[in-house]
Design an enzyme around this catalytic site. Structure first.
Site, short mmCIF file in Angstrom:
data_model
loop_
_atom_site.label_atom_id
_atom_site.label_comp_id
_atom_site.label_asym_id
_atom_site.label_seq_id
_atom_site.Cartn_x
_atom_site.Cartn_y
_atom_site.Cartn_z
N GLU A 4 -0.38 -10.67 3.11
CA GLU A 4 0.10 -9.46 3.77
C GLU A 4 1.03 -8.77 2.80
O GLU A 4 1.77 -9.43 2.07
CB GLU A 4 0.87 -9.76 5.06
CG GLU A 4 0.03 -10.27 6.19
CD GLU A 4 0.30 -11.73 6.46
OE1 GLU A 4 1.27 -12.28 5.92
OE2 GLU A 4 -0.48 -12.34 7.21
N ALA A 39 7.00 -12.65 -6.42
CA ALA A 39 8.16 -11.87 -6.82
C ALA A 39 8.37 -11.96 -8.32
O ALA A 39 8.23 -13.03 -8.91
CB ALA A 39 9.42 -12.37 -6.09
N TYR A 55 -3.14 -5.87 -6.15
CA TYR A 55 -4.06 -6.71 -5.39
C TYR A 55 -5.47 -6.13 -5.39
O TYR A 55 -6.45 -6.87 -5.56
CB TYR A 55 -3.55 -6.91 -3.96
CG TYR A 55 -2.22 -7.64 -3.90
CD1 TYR A 55 -1.96 -8.74 -4.70
CD2 TYR A 55 -1.21 -7.21 -3.04
CE1 TYR A 55 -0.75 -9.41 -4.64
CE2 TYR A 55 0.01 -7.87 -2.98
CZ TYR A 55 0.24 -8.97 -3.79
OH TYR A 55 1.43 -9.63 -3.73
N ASN A 70 4.35 -0.58 -0.05
CA ASN A 70 4.42 -1.17 -1.38
C ASN A 70 3.16 -0.84 -2.18
O ASN A 70 2.29 -1.68 -2.39
CB ASN A 70 4.65 -2.68 -1.29
CG ASN A 70 5.01 -3.30 -2.62
OD1 ASN A 70 4.82 -2.70 -3.67
ND2 ASN A 70 5.53 -4.51 -2.56
#
Length: 147
Positions: A103, A70, A115, A108
């Site tokens: 995950e 985050a 990623y 998103n």
């Protein structure tokens, strides 16, 4: 220049505030605190001396799972997520970790793009994995990166 350090016990109030701001359905403070210990590699990212992001990662044998990444909304778009993820992957390699799993919400796209750029591949879909804020469920994309 951002700095990265291990998460410490007195960081939790700040981490929890970032968690609440950054996620559709945030973890509770108790969940955040429970994901700590000797099998975890948890990092915080500081910008101008202030915590603006964090990563929660559990290690088991030669694998790790990124449970949470985050960055506070006001600091997003500055590359901090990428810097934090790269440092985490570097530290995991030093520990002999060979595979990093995660995950991510199917919706998103920003995180999924990050990623993928860092070498993660889509492995599977977990149907109805994440709760939505107004009810219902959302699929999770399972991703892995070979370190």
């Amino acid at each position: 220049m951002p700095q990265i350090f291990p998460v410490e016990a007195d960081d939790f109030d700040c981490l929890y505030e970032i968690e609440r701001q950054a996620h559709l359905v945030p973890w509770s403070l108790a969940t955040l605190k429970n994901n700590q210990g000797e099998r975890y590699l948890n990092l915080k990212l500081l910008d101008a001396g202030r915590i603006v992001g964090f990563a929660v990662c559990q290690t088991v044998l030669d694998e790790a799972t990124l449970f949470n990444l985050a960055v506070e909304p006001a600091s997003q778009g500055k590359g901090f997520g990428k810097i934090l993820l790269n440092k985490l992957m570097e530290e995991l390699r030093k520990k002999g970790i060979q595979t990093l799993w995660l995950e991510v919400r199917e919706s998103n796209s920003i995180a999924r793009r990050l990623y993928e750029k860092q070498g993660f591949n889509e492995v599977d879909i977990r149907k109805n994995y994440y709760p939505k804020p107004n009810g219902g469920r959302e699929n999770a994309v399972v991703m892995a990166c070979y370190l």
